[in-house]
Motif scaffolding. Structure first.
Motif, short mmCIF file in Angstrom:
data_model
loop_
_atom_site.label_atom_id
_atom_site.label_comp_id
_atom_site.label_asym_id
_atom_site.label_seq_id
_atom_site.Cartn_x
_atom_site.Cartn_y
_atom_site.Cartn_z
N LEU A 78 0.84 -1.19 0.00
CA LEU A 78 0.00 0.00 0.00
C LEU A 78 0.88 1.25 0.00
CD1 LEU A 78 -3.04 0.28 -0.09
CD2 LEU A 78 -3.07 0.46 2.40
N HIS A 79 0.62 2.14 -0.96
CA HIS A 79 1.40 3.36 -1.15
C HIS A 79 0.55 4.57 -0.77
CE1 HIS A 79 4.53 1.44 -3.91
NE2 HIS A 79 3.59 0.51 -3.84
N LEU A 80 1.08 5.43 0.07
CA LEU A 80 0.42 6.70 0.36
C LEU A 80 0.91 7.72 -0.66
CD1 LEU A 80 -1.41 8.49 2.12
CD2 LEU A 80 0.60 9.04 3.49
N ALA A 92 -0.08 6.43 9.43
CA ALA A 92 0.48 6.11 8.11
C ALA A 92 1.59 5.07 8.23
CB ALA A 92 1.00 7.39 7.45
N PHE A 96 0.84 1.89 5.84
CA PHE A 96 1.40 1.94 4.48
C PHE A 96 2.77 1.27 4.40
CE2 PHE A 96 -1.80 5.27 4.39
CZ PHE A 96 -2.38 5.07 3.14
#
Length: 221
Positions: A78-80, A92, A96
């Motif tokens: 998962l990329h922020l 976060a 992430f």
């Protein structure tokens, strides 16, 4: 719909064709499917096709959507990709796997503290304001050396640089500039290029492209 005819298959094919022209290995380019504001029902088909890199803009939205999806589909990264408020740094860090929007000294401090507390060292791209557009976020180019030094001193794992070129202007010069900045500072990653310009970004060295519309269509809201 046959898998060969899906938006994901089409984007992957485009990546392969551009890499061939650029004499690059398609394996050097990570496709981040930007699923912000799209429901789990729209994300599931890509997961079922084996895609595992997804991008979200907001911590809270990701917290609501992704725990169940990750449980059903192991291996998601998962990329922020949106701006990060310092007070959300700990959330976060816990959620992430990559952060694309490190852009200021206060966030370096907040993330360093969050990484210590959560025990996770999340690779970060430093977002650079290549178009001199402060409203978009991003570190001013003149302040980049100092920010990189601060991040390294704080043991923040640096994945590379990220940019959002100005809209409605030819993006190639901005991508080339980010590529040069990354080389000048000894950084491998270049997070640049979206649905309308990722082919150009790949030609100019992108390692991560952030594609939403080409995969999901226009988002709601």
């Amino acid at each position: 719909m046959e898998k060969a005819d899906t938006p994901l298959a089409s984007v992957r094919n485009n990546i392969a064709q551009v890499c061939k022209r650029a004499r690059r290995d398609p394996g050097e380019v990570t496709l981040v499917a930007v699923s912000k504001k799209h429901p789990a029902s729209a994300i599931e088909p890509l997961l079922l096709e084996g895609h595992r890199h997804f991008g979200e803009n907001r911590v809270q939205e990701a917290q609501e959507k992704w725990p169940a999806l990750r449980e059903a589909h192991p291996g998601v990264q998962l990329h922020l990709v949106g701006q990060l408020q310092s007070n959300k740094a700990e959330d976060a860090a816990a959620l992430f796997d990559v952060i694309h929007s490190l852009d200021r000294p206060s966030l370096v401090k907040a993330l360093a503290k969050a990484f210590d507390k959560t025990g996770r060292q999340v690779p970060c791209f430093v977002q650079v304001d290549v178009g001199d557009e402060p409203q978009k976020g991003g570190c001013p180019v003149s302040e980049l050396p100092a920010l990189l030094t601060q991040a390294r001193d704080a043991d923040i794992p640096l994945a590379g640089l990220m940019c959002l070129p100005p809209a409605d202007i030819e993006p190639a010069p901005f991508f080339a500039f980010l590529d040069k900045l990354a080389r000048d500072h000894g950084l491998e990653g270049r997070s640049m290029g979206m649905s309308g310009d990722f082919e150009t970004a790949i030609m100019l060295g992108a390692t991560h492209i952030r594609v939403g519309t080409a995969l999901f269509g226009e988002r709601q809201g």
